[in-house]
Design an enzyme around this catalytic site. Structure first.
Site, PDB file in Angstrom:
ATOM      1  CB  THR A 173      36.338  52.145  18.820  1.00 45.33           C
ATOM      2  OG1 THR A 173      37.088  52.933  17.902  1.00 45.33           O
ATOM      3  CG2 THR A 173      37.241  51.199  19.546  1.00 45.33           C
ATOM      4  CD  GLU A 233      39.809  52.164  22.495  1.00 46.79           C
ATOM      5  OE1 GLU A 233      38.837  51.959  23.259  1.00 46.79           O
ATOM      6  OE2 GLU A 233      39.793  53.052  21.621  1.00 46.79           O
ATOM      7  CE  LYS A 285      41.636  75.482  32.618  1.00 47.50           C
ATOM      8  NZ  LYS A 285      43.025  75.300  32.310  1.00 47.50           N
ATOM      9  CD1 TRP A 302      41.173  71.718  35.562  1.00 42.42           C
ATOM     10  CD2 TRP A 302      40.231  71.587  33.551  1.00 42.42           C
ATOM     11  NE1 TRP A 302      42.171  71.840  34.640  1.00 42.42           N
ATOM     12  CE2 TRP A 302      41.620  71.766  33.385  1.00 42.42           C
ATOM     13  CE3 TRP A 302      39.433  71.499  32.413  1.00 42.42           C
ATOM     14  CZ2 TRP A 302      42.228  71.836  32.141  1.00 42.42           C
ATOM     15  CZ3 TRP A 302      40.036  71.574  31.161  1.00 42.42           C
ATOM     16  CH2 TRP A 302      41.415  71.735  31.042  1.00 42.42           C
TER      17      TRP A 302
HETATM   18  P1  AMP Z   1      33.321  52.402  24.353  1.00 45.82           P
HETATM   19  O1  AMP Z   1      34.686  52.220  23.841  1.00 45.82           O
HETATM   20  O2  AMP Z   1      32.340  52.788  23.302  1.00 45.82           O
HETATM   21  O3  AMP Z   1      32.868  51.222  25.125  1.00 45.82           O
HETATM   22  O4  AMP Z   1      33.327  53.641  25.340  1.00 45.82           O
HETATM   23  C1  AMP Z   1      34.198  53.679  26.422  1.00 45.82           C
HETATM   24  C2  AMP Z   1      34.016  54.957  27.173  1.00 45.82           C
HETATM   25  O5  AMP Z   1      32.747  54.979  27.843  1.00 45.82           O
HETATM   26  C3  AMP Z   1      35.014  55.124  28.276  1.00 45.82           C
HETATM   27  O6  AMP Z   1      36.252  55.601  27.797  1.00 45.82           O
HETATM   28  C4  AMP Z   1      34.307  56.109  29.197  1.00 45.82           C
HETATM   29  O7  AMP Z   1      34.434  57.425  28.721  1.00 45.82           O
HETATM   30  C5  AMP Z   1      32.869  55.704  29.058  1.00 45.82           C
HETATM   31  N1  AMP Z   1      32.488  54.844  30.178  1.00 45.82           N
HETATM   32  C6  AMP Z   1      32.500  53.504  30.231  1.00 45.82           C
HETATM   33  N2  AMP Z   1      32.066  53.064  31.429  1.00 45.82           N
HETATM   34  C7  AMP Z   1      31.790  54.163  32.171  1.00 45.82           C
HETATM   35  C8  AMP Z   1      31.316  54.396  33.479  1.00 45.82           C
HETATM   36  N3  AMP Z   1      31.012  53.406  34.297  1.00 45.82           N
HETATM   37  N4  AMP Z   1      31.165  55.683  33.888  1.00 45.82           N
HETATM   38  C9  AMP Z   1      31.453  56.713  33.076  1.00 45.82           C
HETATM   39  N5  AMP Z   1      31.891  56.559  31.815  1.00 45.82           N
HETATM   40  C10 AMP Z   1      32.064  55.308  31.364  1.00 45.82           C
END
Ligand code: AMP
Length: 545
Positions: free
Chosen positions: A187, A334, A444, A449
């Site tokens: 990641t 993950e 915040k 929030w």
């Molecule tokens: P990654 O592990 O790099 O794929 O990033 C995952 C993160 O991207 C998630 O934990 C979210 O915070 C964000 N994310 C993924 N899909 C969406 C979505 N459809 N809308 C908003 N945030 C998203």
């Protein structure tokens, strides 16, 4: 009482959920279907043979069960072949994020204990830089798209196509435990070194089935079927291109691999190959739509899953106006990754574009088998009222069981037996989830929030705004104030005043909390992105706060 375990007839076959089994039906039922990369056109029948050749080539390089084979390539037919051949021989496929810094790439290669590295000639300068410090790699294979073989000091065992040409196209892929690790990748953690996640054959097969069941059963929009033409626009190194290459193969769909993501090339492929199904992060769609060629193209009927970051309503409406069928998916590295998809029901398709966009921008409903909860800090499930926010925690058959060699972080991820996503969301009475923030990004303001995503969505609606990211600026009086970093459209002089006024209007109507009027706006040239093209709020905070 003994458990009611089934009785197994001694000669009955105990079918393991292995990646090789995803290939059976399509190569039999759709043998002529195509896989396209540059000037190459392979059929599914070729795919089967090439997967066997690759398995033989890797075996003759000494790869055995449990070894790790790493790939540094842009999206290609070769990558698809590795998605199958490497795990099918019981080895682990490490998909290297080629956008990381050379030092981070070296770290992931050492940490994953890669044995063999397949590398596109484009990345030779990086490899030359780090090779002397690699601890585990024993062989290198060259992936070359150029007419000549580039000069290099790397002792390659051979070039990919030459190795395949010399190998037999027969390979007996043995059965083994479905819980065997199939893939690993890192990641792009925004702090510290990247963290490794890992997925088994069983998990990837079940993820494929889960995604296929939801996309295949959609009515009216967002359906994925054998007459589609599939092209990924999220990289294959990142969460297996959201697992869609496995789904496309399982369905026997024509597949187009675009190499490096260059906007004019992507648009040309969509046009030439009649691509009908893709997935990408919002920033890539935005880049494609604003490209001069896009205006001249007919993009109607192109189905696109947007994920990886929140989609703004402005982007959604722009795409819908061009006839693109846009909808959202949600997940993370993950989680393999897909957890939810936001399909519209046939009656929702009767709504106005504005109303549809609201639904299309939500993150959707859980896939089958996904147990997704939104909980408060006491782990109590929040009401499904579209208002009560909490953290998304999840259980599903396809979640990483930990971080590679990082016990502490793994325990934190799985605290209390649910995987913690760190995403803040609400869920409505229909089951549609909407992400409102990351736990680390939530603001915040004066004790309340404030959702940075909501604010971004409003600001992106202004016709003069090309891109926006909201971060929290520490403030003695208010705790934090929202700071919007805004890139203006080239021919549009948007002012701070207009944007604060726009946000105030939403606050006056009660759409957002009135704390947002404390918004500050800063016009910037560009917004920093992560290695997978998402807004990098950590970098933005470092730069502007
Ligand atoms: P990654 O592990 O790099 O794929 O990033 C995952 C993160 O991207 C998630 O934990 C979210 O915070 C964000 N994310 C993924 N899909 C969406 C979505 N459809 N809308 C908003 N945030 C998203």
């Amino acid at each position: 009482m003994p458990d009611a375990l089934i009785t197994r007839t001694p000669s009955a076959y105990d079918y393991p959920l292995l990646i090789k089994n995803l290939l059976f039906c399509p190569v039999v039922d759709a043998p002529q279907q195509e896989i396209v990369y540059r000037s190459h056109r392979f059929t599914y029948r070729d795919l089967r043979q090439r997967v066997a050749c690759l398995a033989n080539a890797l075996t003759s390089l000494g790869v055995k069960r449990g070894d790790t084979v790493a790939v540094m390539d842009w999206d290609s037919h070769r990558y698809l072949e590795c998605f199958f051949a490497v795990p099918m021989i019981g080895a682990v496929l490490h998909t290297i994020n080629v956008r990381l810094s050379p030092e981070q790439i070296l770290y992931t290669i050492d940490h994953a204990e890669d044995d063999v590295l397949l590398v596109n000639s484009e990345f030779l300068p990086i490899l030359e830089q780090i090779r002397g410090r690699m601890d585990t790699v024993k062989s290198f294979v060259l992936l070359n798209d150029e007419p000549t073989v580039p000069e290099s000091h790397i002792p390659f065992s051979g070039e990919y196509e030459a190795l395949l040409a010399a190998a037999s196209d027969q390979f007996n892929f043995a059965d083994f435990d479905e819980n065997t690790r199939a893939t690993t990748f890192y990641t792009t953690g925004t702090t510290g070194m990247p963290k490794g996640v890992y997925f088994s054959h069983r998990q990837l097969v079940l993820h494929t089935m889960g995604v296929m069941s939801v996309l295949g059963s959609a009515v009216g929009q967002g359906n994925f079927h054998r007459q589609d033409v599939y092209m990924p626009i999220t990289p294959m190194f990142h969460v297996h291109a959201w697992g869609l290459p496995y789904v496309a193969t399982m369905l026997g769909v024509k597949q187009v691999y675009p190499g490096r993501y260059l906007p004019d090339h992507l648009l040309e492929l969509i046009d030439r190959e009649k691509v009908t199904f893709s997935h990408c992060v919002p920033t890539i769609l935005h880049m494609l739509l604003k490209h001069p060629h896009a205006g001249r193209m007919d993009l109607s009927g192109w189905k696109v899953i947007i994920g990886g970051a929140a989609m703004s309503r402005a982007l959604c409406l722009d795409a819908m106006q061009r006839g693109i069928d846009l909808f959202t998916g949600y997940g993370m590295s993950e989680t393999c990754p897909i957890l939810t998809i936001s399909h519209l029901t046939p009656d929702m398709l009767e709504l106005s574009a504005e109303e549809q966009a609201v639904i299309r921008c939500k993150t959707g409903c859980s896939l089958p088998l996904v147990d997704l909860k939104i909980v408060d800090s006491a782990r109590q499930e929040q009401a499904r009222d579209g208002k009560s926010a909490g953290e998304i925690v999840v259980r599903a058959p396809w979640l990483t069981q930990g971080y590679l060699k990082d016990h502490k972080a793994s325990e934190r991820l799985w605290e209390g037996g649910y995987l913690h996503t760190g995403d803040v969301a609400v869920r409505d009475e229909l089951g549609y989830v909407k992400i409102t923030d990351r736990t680390k990004d939530v603001l915040k303001v004066s004790g309340e929030w404030v959702s940075s995503l909501e604010l971004e969505d409003i600001i992106a609606h202004h016709p003069g705004v090309a891109e926006v990211a909201v971060i929290g600026q520490p403030d003695e009086k208010w705790g934090e104030r929202p700071l919007a970093l805004v890139v203006a459209k080239p021919d549009n002089a948007v002012t701070e005043k207009e944007l604060t006024h726009l946000v105030r209007e939403y606050a006056d109507k009660g759409v957002v909390t009135k704390q947002v009027v404390l918004l500050k706006v800063k016009l910037v040239e560009a917004i920093d992105k992560t290695s997978v093209g998402k807004v990098n709020k950590v970098a933005l905070r470092e730069k502007y706060l």
